[in-house]
Every structure is written in structure tokens, then in C-alpha cells.
Motif scaffolding. Structure first.
Motif, PDB file in Angstrom:
ATOM      1  N   GLN A  31       9.635   0.499 -12.649  1.00 48.63           N
ATOM      2  CA  GLN A  31       9.796   1.898 -12.278  1.00 48.63           C
ATOM      3  C   GLN A  31       8.921   2.268 -11.084  1.00 48.63           C
ATOM      4  OE1 GLN A  31       9.054   4.576 -15.517  1.00 48.63           O
ATOM      5  NE2 GLN A  31       9.360   6.441 -14.280  1.00 48.63           N
ATOM      6  N   TYR A  32       7.823   1.568 -10.914  1.00 48.82           N
ATOM      7  CA  TYR A  32       6.900   1.840  -9.805  1.00 48.82           C
ATOM      8  C   TYR A  32       6.894   0.701  -8.783  1.00 48.82           C
ATOM      9  CZ  TYR A  32       5.237   5.532 -12.882  1.00 48.82           C
ATOM     10  OH  TYR A  32       5.163   6.638 -13.691  1.00 48.82           O
ATOM     11  N   GLY A  33       7.988  -0.011  -8.718  1.00 51.92           N
ATOM     12  CA  GLY A  33       8.124  -1.075  -7.719  1.00 51.92           C
ATOM     13  C   GLY A  33       7.362  -2.335  -8.048  1.00 51.92           C
ATOM     14  N   SER A  34       7.109  -2.583  -9.338  1.00 51.17           N
ATOM     15  CA  SER A  34       6.373  -3.775  -9.786  1.00 51.17           C
ATOM     16  C   SER A  34       5.079  -3.966  -8.992  1.00 51.17           C
ATOM     17  CB  SER A  34       7.250  -5.029  -9.665  1.00 51.17           C
ATOM     18  OG  SER A  34       8.398  -4.918 -10.477  1.00 51.17           O
ATOM     19  N   PHE A  45       0.822  -1.212   0.000  1.00 45.49           N
ATOM     20  CA  PHE A  45       0.000   0.000   0.000  1.00 45.49           C
ATOM     21  C   PHE A  45       0.857   1.264   0.000  1.00 45.49           C
ATOM     22  CE2 PHE A  45      -2.873  -3.152   1.948  1.00 45.49           C
ATOM     23  CZ  PHE A  45      -3.937  -3.046   1.076  1.00 45.49           C
ATOM     24  N   SER A  46       2.106   1.124  -0.368  1.00 47.02           N
ATOM     25  CA  SER A  46       3.003   2.284  -0.398  1.00 47.02           C
ATOM     26  C   SER A  46       2.641   3.206  -1.553  1.00 47.02           C
ATOM     27  CB  SER A  46       4.456   1.824  -0.522  1.00 47.02           C
ATOM     28  OG  SER A  46       4.653   1.142  -1.750  1.00 47.02           O
ATOM     29  N   ALA A  47       3.028   4.465  -1.409  1.00 47.55           N
ATOM     30  CA  ALA A  47       2.705   5.463  -2.438  1.00 47.55           C
ATOM     31  C   ALA A  47       3.375   5.138  -3.762  1.00 47.55           C
ATOM     32  CB  ALA A  47       3.122   6.852  -1.955  1.00 47.55           C
ATOM     33  N   PRO A  90      -1.282  -4.515  -6.337  1.00 49.14           N
ATOM     34  CA  PRO A  90      -2.259  -3.446  -6.585  1.00 49.14           C
ATOM     35  C   PRO A  90      -2.988  -3.596  -7.913  1.00 49.14           C
ATOM     36  CG  PRO A  90      -0.264  -2.526  -5.654  1.00 49.14           C
ATOM     37  CD  PRO A  90       0.028  -3.953  -5.940  1.00 49.14           C
ATOM     38  N   SER A  91      -2.259  -3.995  -8.963  1.00 47.32           N
ATOM     39  CA  SER A  91      -2.909  -4.211 -10.262  1.00 47.32           C
ATOM     40  C   SER A  91      -3.921  -5.347 -10.187  1.00 47.32           C
ATOM     41  CB  SER A  91      -1.853  -4.511 -11.336  1.00 47.32           C
ATOM     42  OG  SER A  91      -0.944  -3.439 -11.480  1.00 47.32           O
ATOM     43  N   ALA A  92      -3.541  -6.430  -9.492  1.00 51.37           N
ATOM     44  CA  ALA A  92      -4.456  -7.561  -9.353  1.00 51.37           C
ATOM     45  C   ALA A  92      -5.681  -7.169  -8.531  1.00 51.37           C
ATOM     46  CB  ALA A  92      -3.739  -8.735  -8.706  1.00 51.37           C
ATOM     47  N   MET A  93      -5.499  -6.332  -7.515  1.00 46.69           N
ATOM     48  CA  MET A  93      -6.632  -5.899  -6.704  1.00 46.69           C
ATOM     49  C   MET A  93      -7.612  -5.071  -7.525  1.00 46.69           C
ATOM     50  SD  MET A  93      -4.600  -4.939  -3.181  1.00 46.69           S
ATOM     51  CE  MET A  93      -6.063  -4.287  -2.395  1.00 46.69           C
ATOM     52  N   ILE A  94      -7.100  -4.193  -8.367  1.00 49.00           N
ATOM     53  CA  ILE A  94      -7.973  -3.372  -9.206  1.00 49.00           C
ATOM     54  C   ILE A  94      -8.683  -4.236 -10.237  1.00 49.00           C
ATOM     55  CG2 ILE A  94      -7.992  -1.538 -10.939  1.00 49.00           C
ATOM     56  CD1 ILE A  94      -5.767  -0.178  -9.383  1.00 49.00           C
ATOM     57  N   ALA A  95      -7.936  -5.124 -10.896  1.00 50.49           N
ATOM     58  CA  ALA A  95      -8.557  -6.002 -11.894  1.00 50.49           C
ATOM     59  C   ALA A  95      -9.580  -6.924 -11.245  1.00 50.49           C
ATOM     60  CB  ALA A  95      -7.479  -6.816 -12.610  1.00 50.49           C
ATOM     61  N   GLY A  96      -9.253  -7.453 -10.071  1.00 53.73           N
ATOM     62  CA  GLY A  96     -10.195  -8.324  -9.378  1.00 53.73           C
ATOM     63  C   GLY A  96     -11.474  -7.601  -8.993  1.00 53.73           C
ATOM     64  N   TYR A 115      -4.159 -11.769 -25.798  1.00 55.04           N
ATOM     65  CA  TYR A 115      -5.358 -10.977 -26.050  1.00 55.04           C
ATOM     66  C   TYR A 115      -5.415  -9.862 -25.016  1.00 55.04           C
ATOM     67  CZ  TYR A 115     -10.239  -9.623 -26.549  1.00 55.04           C
ATOM     68  OH  TYR A 115     -11.394  -8.896 -26.742  1.00 55.04           O
ATOM     69  N   PRO A 116      -5.523  -8.599 -25.444  1.00 57.01           N
ATOM     70  CA  PRO A 116      -5.415  -7.463 -24.508  1.00 57.01           C
ATOM     71  C   PRO A 116      -6.655  -7.257 -23.648  1.00 57.01           C
ATOM     72  CG  PRO A 116      -5.873  -6.639 -26.702  1.00 57.01           C
ATOM     73  CD  PRO A 116      -5.692  -8.133 -26.842  1.00 57.01           C
ATOM     74  N   GLU A 117      -6.993  -8.267 -22.850  1.00 55.94           N
ATOM     75  CA  GLU A 117      -8.135  -8.121 -21.958  1.00 55.94           C
ATOM     76  C   GLU A 117      -7.664  -7.605 -20.597  1.00 55.94           C
ATOM     77  OE1 GLU A 117      -8.423 -10.637 -19.313  1.00 55.94           O
ATOM     78  OE2 GLU A 117      -6.397 -11.039 -19.978  1.00 55.94           O
ATOM     79  N   LEU A 118      -8.528  -7.654 -19.609  1.00 57.18           N
ATOM     80  CA  LEU A 118      -8.264  -7.000 -18.327  1.00 57.18           C
ATOM     81  C   LEU A 118      -7.073  -7.610 -17.593  1.00 57.18           C
ATOM     82  CD1 LEU A 118      -9.199  -4.834 -16.378  1.00 57.18           C
ATOM     83  CD2 LEU A 118     -10.830  -6.467 -15.411  1.00 57.18           C
ATOM     84  N   LEU A 119      -6.993  -8.923 -17.537  1.00 51.76           N
ATOM     85  CA  LEU A 119      -5.883  -9.555 -16.825  1.00 51.76           C
ATOM     86  C   LEU A 119      -4.553  -9.301 -17.520  1.00 51.76           C
ATOM     87  CD1 LEU A 119      -4.965 -11.323 -14.497  1.00 51.76           C
ATOM     88  CD2 LEU A 119      -5.436 -13.335 -15.909  1.00 51.76           C
ATOM     89  N   TYR A 120      -4.566  -9.266 -18.848  1.00 50.20           N
ATOM     90  CA  TYR A 120      -3.339  -8.978 -19.603  1.00 50.20           C
ATOM     91  C   TYR A 120      -2.823  -7.582 -19.267  1.00 50.20           C
ATOM     92  CZ  TYR A 120      -0.264  -8.192 -23.615  1.00 50.20           C
ATOM     93  OH  TYR A 120       0.814  -7.896 -24.417  1.00 50.20           O
ATOM     94  N   THR A 121      -3.726  -6.614 -19.206  1.00 42.92           N
ATOM     95  CA  THR A 121      -3.325  -5.247 -18.860  1.00 42.92           C
ATOM     96  C   THR A 121      -2.848  -5.165 -17.416  1.00 42.92           C
ATOM     97  OG1 THR A 121      -4.909  -4.359 -20.456  1.00 42.92           O
ATOM     98  CG2 THR A 121      -4.111  -2.858 -18.749  1.00 42.92           C
ATOM     99  N   ALA A 122      -3.520  -5.876 -16.513  1.00 42.37           N
ATOM    100  CA  ALA A 122      -3.089  -5.875 -15.106  1.00 42.37           C
ATOM    101  C   ALA A 122      -1.690  -6.462 -14.957  1.00 42.37           C
ATOM    102  CB  ALA A 122      -4.081  -6.665 -14.266  1.00 42.37           C
ATOM    103  N   LYS A 123      -1.410  -7.530 -15.672  1.00 43.30           N
ATOM    104  CA  LYS A 123      -0.073  -8.129 -15.628  1.00 43.30           C
ATOM    105  C   LYS A 123       0.970  -7.182 -16.226  1.00 43.30           C
ATOM    106  CE  LYS A 123       2.450 -12.301 -16.990  1.00 43.30           C
ATOM    107  NZ  LYS A 123       3.516 -11.617 -17.747  1.00 43.30           N
ATOM    108  N   LEU A 124       0.588  -6.495 -17.295  1.00 47.24           N
ATOM    109  CA  LEU A 124       1.509  -5.549 -17.931  1.00 47.24           C
ATOM    110  C   LEU A 124       1.826  -4.384 -17.000  1.00 47.24           C
ATOM    111  CD1 LEU A 124       2.997  -4.745 -20.564  1.00 47.24           C
ATOM    112  CD2 LEU A 124       0.915  -3.508 -21.229  1.00 47.24           C
ATOM    113  N   LEU A 125       0.817  -3.846 -16.329  1.00 49.50           N
ATOM    114  CA  LEU A 125       1.041  -2.742 -15.398  1.00 49.50           C
ATOM    115  C   LEU A 125       1.781  -3.213 -14.150  1.00 49.50           C
ATOM    116  CD1 LEU A 125      -2.462  -0.988 -15.603  1.00 49.50           C
ATOM    117  CD2 LEU A 125      -0.330  -0.251 -16.687  1.00 49.50           C
ATOM    118  N   GLY A 126       1.492  -4.402 -13.691  1.00 50.83           N
ATOM    119  CA  GLY A 126       2.125  -4.902 -12.480  1.00 50.83           C
ATOM    120  C   GLY A 126       3.581  -5.265 -12.631  1.00 50.83           C
TER     121      GLY A 126
END
Length: 312
Positions: free
Chosen positions: A230-233, A45-47, A237-243, A215-226
Motif C-alpha cells: 500500500q505504501y510502495g513496499s 525518498f518519495s513521500a 526506508p525500513s532497512a535504513m531506519i532499522a540499520g 521472533y518479533p525483533e527489529l529486523l523482523y518488524t522492518a521486513k514486515l513494514l517494508g
């Protein structure tokens, strides 16, 4: 009035059930608290990890991937329902040369895992010179698997109906196609609606398997962002938002299905039953036969009145 299925709990049983309920709630709360503490302790939960989601472009990517998920689900849901009806009707055929091939096809489609089906379509077909986009690979695989499952659901719903329903349809002069379309299928769909909706929710969640074939669906984007160092991998947080988005979509689908089911079950009361009523209402065998008898009596009366008029 006491239940005939089990004894009404006494004072000691009620106290014991309350204690078990309180203990269960405390255990669940403790497990959730421990999980949240571990997330805090490991800096989830870090900034730094959440600063990635302060950019508009990131939320645009999440929105586009959510639309891609819904696009695949919409096509797969419609295709699965259509395929399910076709396969179910084939399996219900009285002709062995129709029923046996449809049964074999249903069993094969149910046996192949969705992910393997997707990989065969996306990676296997290009070997023989056929290229399928990731979108259609996801849709076709979901249609094949979920359509075969829905076929079994519809077939089970039809076969669970009393045999008298079919016999009553034949008694009023309907052919097999009419009996299936006007009497059996409406009742089977109404009875199996919760199972059908549950399978559509599974279809929505299975679109997440498309990330394996890019396929660029929601989980693919979450994995890409996670996986952004540069932002501490920020994978969690990405999985929490996608979930959270997946849960919201499933709840919205379930609520929509509940409204549809409620509207389907609501039918106006009628004092009499005619052949047209068979298309919209559940009726008993006696009512069906009675409707046919009433129609015959009315026809006979009209014929008698016509003969009397001619004789005069």
C-alpha cells in the motif's frame, strides 16, 4: 624521538601520503554520492514510501521490536559470559578427564552456526515433542555460540600471562583456585576486555537472525513494514531506519564498555602490597613475594614482642 619500528617519512613521502589520503576521501565521497543519487533516482525518498512512518502505531511497533531485541541480547550476553567463564575454567583444568570433555564441547559449540542452532531449537525439537519459543531459541543459540567464543578468549588471556604470576601466587600460599580467581582471571579479563566487548557487539547484531524463526525483533518488524504494498513496499526506508537503530545500539554498547574498561583500569596507587591487594590490583612477582615476606616478618616481630612481655 624517532620510532624504531619504521623510518620517519621525508618530505616526498609526506606529500605522497597526503595525495593518497585526499584521493581516498574523494573516492569514498563519490561512492556515497552515487549511492544517494541512485536512491533518489529510484524513488526511495518519495513521500509515498516514507508516509508509512508518519503513523504513531508504526513507531510503537518499532519501539516494541527494539525492546525485544534488547531483551534477547541482555539474556544472551549474561548467559554467554557465565558459560564462557565455566568453559574457560574447565579448559584450564590440570585434569584430563575434565579438560578433554570441555575442550570437545567448546569446539562443537563454535562449529555450529548460530542460525542452524536456532532452527534446530525452534523447528527440530518439536519433532521429538519439545517446544521452544522463538525467544528462547534465539537466546539459547546465542548463549551457546558466543559463550564458547568467550571461553577461548578468556583462556587465551590467562595463558598469555607470564608464568611467574602463577608461581608467585603459589609462593604466597594460594591454592590453584585462589591463584586463578585472585591473580590470573582479573588480569586476563582486563587484557582481553576489547575482545570481549567486540564479541558482545556481535551478539547484539546476531539477534537479527531471529527474524527467520519469526521472533518479533527489529529486523523482523522492518521486513514486515517494508513489504507493505500500500505504501510502495518501502523496504529500503525500513532497512535504513532499522540499520540506524542497530548502529545507535552498538555505539551505546561500545561507549558503555569503554566506561567500564576505563574504570577497571583505574586503580589507586599504593605504597605497599598485601594479600588483599591481589584481589584488586596488578602486582609483580617481587611485590607478591615481598608482601608475604613482610607479613611473615611482622608476625615474627609480634611473636617476639609477646615472648618478651611474658618473660618480664
Amino acid at each position: 624521538m624517532s620510532s624504531v619500528l619504521y623510518d620517519v617519512p621525508g618530505p616526498r613521502a609526506i606529500a605522497r601520503n597526503r595525495i593518497i589520503g585526499v584521493v581516498t576521501v574523494l573516492v569514498v565521497v563519490a561512492a556515497v554520492a552515487f549511492l544517494v543519487w541512485r536512491l533518489f533516482d529510484t524513488g526511495q525518498f518519495s513521500a509515498q514510501k516514507w508516509s508509512l512512518f508518519t503513523y504513531t502505531r508504526v513507531w510503537e511497533m518499532i519501539g516494541q521490536s527494539t525492546l525485544a531485541t534488547l531483551a534477547a541480547f541482555a539474556a544472551a550476553a549474561v548467559g554467554a559470559l557465565v558459560l564462557g567463564f565455566v568453559l574457560a575454567i574447565g579448559r584450564l583444568s590440570d585434569h584430563a578427564w575434565v579438560r578433554v570433555p570441555f575442550t570437545a564441547l567448546v569446539e562443537i559449540l563454535r562449529a555450529v552456526p548460530v542460525l542452524i542452532f536456532m532452527m534446530l531449537l525452534f523447528y527440530g525439537l518439536p519433532v521429538i515433542g519439545i517446544r521452544v519459543s522463538s525467544y528462547w531459541a534465539v537466546v539459547i543459540a546465542l548463549v551457546a555460540y558466543n559463550g564458547s567464543v568467550l571461553a577461548e578468549v578468556i583462556r587465551a588471556g590467562v595463558e598469555s600471562l607470564p608464568r611467574g604470576q602463577k608461581e608467585a601466587g603459589y609462593a604466597i600460599g594460594l591454592r590453584k583456585a585462589g591463584v586463578l580467581r585472585l591473580i590470573l582471571l582479573p588480569q586476563a579479563i582486563r587484557a582481553m576486555m576489547p575482545v570481549i566487548i567486540a564479541q558482545l557487539v556481535v551478539t547484539l547484531k546476531d539477534t537479527a537472525l531471529g527474524f527467520i524463526i519469526t521472533y518479533p525483533e527489529l529486523l523482523y518488524t522492518a521486513k514486515l513494514l517494508g513489504s507493505n504494498p500500500q505504501y510502495g513496499s518501502p523496504l529500503i526506508p525500513s532497512a535504513m531506519i532499522a540499520g540506524t537503530i542497530y548502529v545507535a545500539l552498538c555505539l551505546a554498547l561500545s561507549y558503555l564498555a569503554y566506561l567500564v574498561q576505563k574504570r577497571v583500569r583505574r586503580s589507586p596507587r599504593a605504597t605497599g602490597v598485601t594479600r588483599a591487594d591481589v584481589t584488586a590490583h596488578d602486582v609483580t612477582d617481587t611485590q607478591l613475594i615481598g608482601a608475604q615476606s613482610a607479613a611473615d616478618i611482622a608476625s615474627a616481630r609480634r611473636g617476639a614482642a609477646k615472648r618478651d612481655g611474658n618473660s618480664r
